[in-house]
Design a protein around this motif. Structure first.
Motif, short mmCIF file in Angstrom:
data_model
loop_
_atom_site.label_atom_id
_atom_site.label_comp_id
_atom_site.label_asym_id
_atom_site.label_seq_id
_atom_site.Cartn_x
_atom_site.Cartn_y
_atom_site.Cartn_z
N SER A 24 0.82 -1.22 0.00
CA SER A 24 0.00 0.00 0.00
C SER A 24 0.86 1.26 0.00
O SER A 24 0.39 2.34 -0.37
N SER A 25 2.14 1.11 0.40
CA SER A 25 3.07 2.25 0.38
C SER A 25 3.84 2.31 -0.93
O SER A 25 4.77 3.12 -1.07
N GLY A 26 3.49 1.42 -1.87
CA GLY A 26 4.10 1.46 -3.19
C GLY A 26 5.40 0.70 -3.36
O GLY A 26 6.12 0.88 -4.34
N TRP A 27 5.71 -0.19 -2.41
CA TRP A 27 6.95 -0.94 -2.47
C TRP A 27 6.84 -2.14 -3.41
O TRP A 27 5.76 -2.70 -3.60
N GLN A 28 7.98 -2.55 -3.96
CA GLN A 28 8.13 -3.87 -4.55
C GLN A 28 8.28 -4.85 -3.38
O GLN A 28 9.03 -4.59 -2.45
N VAL A 29 7.55 -5.97 -3.40
CA VAL A 29 7.61 -6.92 -2.29
C VAL A 29 7.90 -8.33 -2.82
O VAL A 29 7.20 -8.83 -3.70
N THR A 30 8.95 -8.94 -2.28
CA THR A 30 9.22 -10.36 -2.51
C THR A 30 8.80 -11.09 -1.25
O THR A 30 9.42 -10.93 -0.19
N ALA A 31 7.72 -11.85 -1.34
CA ALA A 31 7.10 -12.51 -0.19
C ALA A 31 7.41 -14.01 -0.24
O ALA A 31 7.02 -14.70 -1.17
N CYS A 32 8.12 -14.49 0.76
CA CYS A 32 8.54 -15.89 0.80
C CYS A 32 7.66 -16.72 1.73
O CYS A 32 7.29 -16.28 2.83
N CYS A 33 7.34 -17.93 1.28
CA CYS A 33 6.61 -18.88 2.12
C CYS A 33 6.95 -20.29 1.65
O CYS A 33 7.51 -20.49 0.57
N ARG A 34 6.62 -21.28 2.47
CA ARG A 34 7.00 -22.66 2.15
C ARG A 34 6.25 -23.22 0.95
O ARG A 34 6.81 -23.96 0.15
N ASP A 35 4.96 -22.89 0.82
CA ASP A 35 4.16 -23.47 -0.26
C ASP A 35 3.25 -22.40 -0.87
O ASP A 35 2.12 -22.21 -0.43
#
Length: 231
Positions: A24-35
């Motif tokens: 929502s703040s305009g960032w690029q986000v790389t979101a990691c999770c197991r599955d």
């Protein structure tokens, strides 16, 4: 250019809330999770946010993980949030030590955050300047321990705090700041329904700490309200 967040444990609770706030703040986000195939809320977010990349990352399998396989955007990472955590069996007392479970807690909460930080640094993914935030817990505080027990989780977070302090010293010449964050007792799957605050309150507070972190504060142990916690 948008700033870039890399976060672990991003598919629920505090991690998911961090993802939403930074998107929502305009960032690029790389979101990691197991599955990622089961990360339904992240997948829904991705449908309306082209700046969200979902990466498959198992912190118990870091030695077999090639960072190139995560398809991290080429843009340098401005903020790393090590959020993924594992509590292990609850109510553990001195008579019930299970070494297999203890090793698992230490692997996820302590060893993986340092190993992953090292990988990201060695692969030159981190920007200059960069902040690395580690979601810790007040139960890792020696001074705050008045009830005993909790051996696995307490020891994992106390050791994590030690890592954060050392990294602050070792990485200062690279313009990298570190911080150990206590999120409060949060209403998540780990915190349970009796917790005192919701994830949004915790995350907004931790965001303020991250945003205002000075070089002098690097390596500190700070709660979501900005208060320093004794080791």
């Amino acid at each position: 250019m948008h700033k870039h967040l890399f976060i672990t444990g991003a598919n629920r609770g505090i991690g998911l809330c961090f993802v939403k706030e930074y998107l929502s703040s305009g960032w690029q986000v790389t979101a990691c999770c197991r599955d990622p195939s089961k990360a339904t809320q992240l997948l829904e977010l991705q449908q309306t946010n082209t700046q969200l990349v979902i990466a498959k990352l198992d912190l118990e399998q870091l030695e077999q993980t090639n960072l190139n396989s995560l398809k991290i955007p080429k843009q340098k990472i401005d903020l790393v949030i090590h959020n993924a955590g594992y509590y292990g069996p609850k109510g553990v007392n001195f008579a019930e030590i299970n070494l297999h479970e203890w090793r698992k807690v230490l692997e996820v909460n302590t060893i993986a955050p340092l190993a992953l930080t090292h990988q990201l640094f060695q692969a030159a993914h981190l920007s200059n300047p960069c902040t690395i935030a580690f979601v810790s817990s007040k139960v890792g505080s020696m001074a705050d321990n008045r009830s005993g027990g909790g051996y696995y989780y307490r020891s994992s977070k106390a050791a994590l705090n030690s890592i954060v302090k050392s990294l602050a010293i070792d990485l200062v010449s690279h313009n990298i700041k570190t911080v150990a964050l206590h999120p409060g007792w949060v209403k998540t799957d780990m915190g349970g329904p009796n917790a005192l605050i919701d994830p949004e309150t915790s995350v907004i507070g931790m965001q303020k700490v991250i945003n205002s972190l000075t070089e002098q504060q690097s390596g500190s142990f700070i709660d979501y309200q900005g208060k320093t916690i004794p080791w």
